[in-house]
Design an enzyme around this catalytic site. Sequence first.
Site, PDB file in Angstrom:
ATOM      1  N   GLY A 103       0.437  -1.101   0.262  1.00 17.21           N
ATOM      2  CA  GLY A 103       0.004  -0.225   0.020  1.00 17.21           C
ATOM      3  C   GLY A 103       0.680   0.973  -0.255  1.00 17.21           C
ATOM      4  O   GLY A 103       2.036   1.161   0.637  1.00 17.21           O
ATOM      5  N   CYS A 104       0.163   2.316  -0.589  1.00 17.69           N
ATOM      6  CA  CYS A 104       1.006   3.157  -0.529  1.00 17.69           C
ATOM      7  C   CYS A 104       1.296   4.412   0.060  1.00 17.69           C
ATOM      8  O   CYS A 104       1.795   5.209   0.498  1.00 17.69           O
ATOM      9  CB  CYS A 104       0.957   4.354  -2.266  1.00 17.69           C
ATOM     10  SG  CYS A 104       1.394   3.413  -3.838  1.00 17.69           S
ATOM     11  N   ILE A 105      -0.140   4.541   1.158  1.00 18.28           N
ATOM     12  CA  ILE A 105       0.292   5.386   2.108  1.00 18.28           C
ATOM     13  C   ILE A 105       0.294   4.563   3.279  1.00 18.28           C
ATOM     14  O   ILE A 105      -0.260   3.865   4.194  1.00 18.28           O
ATOM     15  CB  ILE A 105      -1.202   5.751   2.350  1.00 18.28           C
ATOM     16  CG1 ILE A 105      -2.381   6.507   0.610  1.00 18.28           C
ATOM     17  CG2 ILE A 105      -2.123   7.396   2.945  1.00 18.28           C
ATOM     18  CD1 ILE A 105      -1.292   8.084   0.095  1.00 18.28           C
TER      19      ILE A 105
ATOM     20  N   ILE B  39       3.569  11.653  -0.521  1.00 22.36           N
ATOM     21  CA  ILE B  39       2.697  10.478  -0.489  1.00 22.36           C
ATOM     22  C   ILE B  39       5.233   9.392  -0.667  1.00 22.36           C
ATOM     23  O   ILE B  39       5.266   8.205   0.479  1.00 22.36           O
ATOM     24  CB  ILE B  39       2.232   9.508  -1.922  1.00 22.36           C
ATOM     25  CG1 ILE B  39       0.830   9.751  -1.285  1.00 22.36           C
ATOM     26  CG2 ILE B  39       2.853   7.994  -2.323  1.00 22.36           C
ATOM     27  CD1 ILE B  39       0.113   9.699  -2.983  1.00 22.36           C
ATOM     28  N   ASN B  42       6.110   9.632   3.196  1.00 21.62           N
ATOM     29  CA  ASN B  42       5.519   9.095   3.782  1.00 21.62           C
ATOM     30  C   ASN B  42       5.657   7.827   3.320  1.00 21.62           C
ATOM     31  O   ASN B  42       6.290   6.844   4.796  1.00 21.62           O
ATOM     32  CB  ASN B  42       3.855   9.523   3.383  1.00 21.62           C
ATOM     33  CG  ASN B  42       3.164   7.958   4.728  1.00 21.62           C
ATOM     34  OD1 ASN B  42       3.140   8.183   6.375  1.00 21.62           O
ATOM     35  ND2 ASN B  42       1.996   7.190   4.176  1.00 21.62           N
TER      36      ASN B  42
END
Lengths: 105, 169
Positions: A103-105, B39, B42
Amino acid sequence: MPTTMIAATQIELNDEGFFVHPEQWTEEMAAELARRESIDPLTDRHWTVLRFMRSEFLDKGTGPTVRALGKTSGVSVKELYQLFPKGPAKVAARIAGIPKPRGCI
Amino acid sequence: MSEPSTLDSIHADTLPEPITKVSIIISKGSLDGIYPALIMANGARAEGIEANLFFTFFGLDAIHKARHEHIKMATVGNPGLHVPTMLGGIPGISTAMTHYMNHKMEQLDIPAIPEFIEMIADTGAGMYACKASVDLFGLEKNDLIQQVQDIITVGEFYEMAAGGQIIFT
């Protein structure tokens, strides 16, 4: 694929150190896996995260990302990084014997 | 002489060094200019990579108390959006597109910019504003959100970025 002895059991890990067979994992392995990640000792707060990771994985087939952990595990993002400085979702997944969350977040 | 090493050791010899530190520069003030940087920041922290964010020029809007809740999509001069420029310039189009995009992102559980920045600060990433831009726009530290650690010069940025990768967005 590399295999390693953890808590007297032969475990198959992938190149990034994640369990190939999550069903091989037992709670007794966690402390030793944590030491390999330079986390010693495992506190109750670590265990809150590990149990959450494990149950999410068993429910959904994939572990939660840091964002999901921060929202639903009861441990804030700030504390997650204090508990697992090298990346909460990734490191906790290794210790909890589940595949790397995607997942990217 | 022994035979050349096995495939495994050849692989080990050529394995690239992992990235351990990134410095991400945010220079744009549009929704599509800011999100990719956030993004990446993070994501770097999630991988255990040290990350510092530097907001410069219009990128400062992302950390501006009064503006960071009102970041908009660029609907003019943005061919990727596939909206004709004449249409994109009509009043309200940018706001409507921004609403649409925010709605789509909410469905994917991508946080809004203020929440995302707060989260990234909580991961331990550093947040800095560019001194030249702050001076240019007549801003003060007090105009910026509390997560901003400091207003720094370009020289200080390079010092801080030493030993890592620099990403300009």
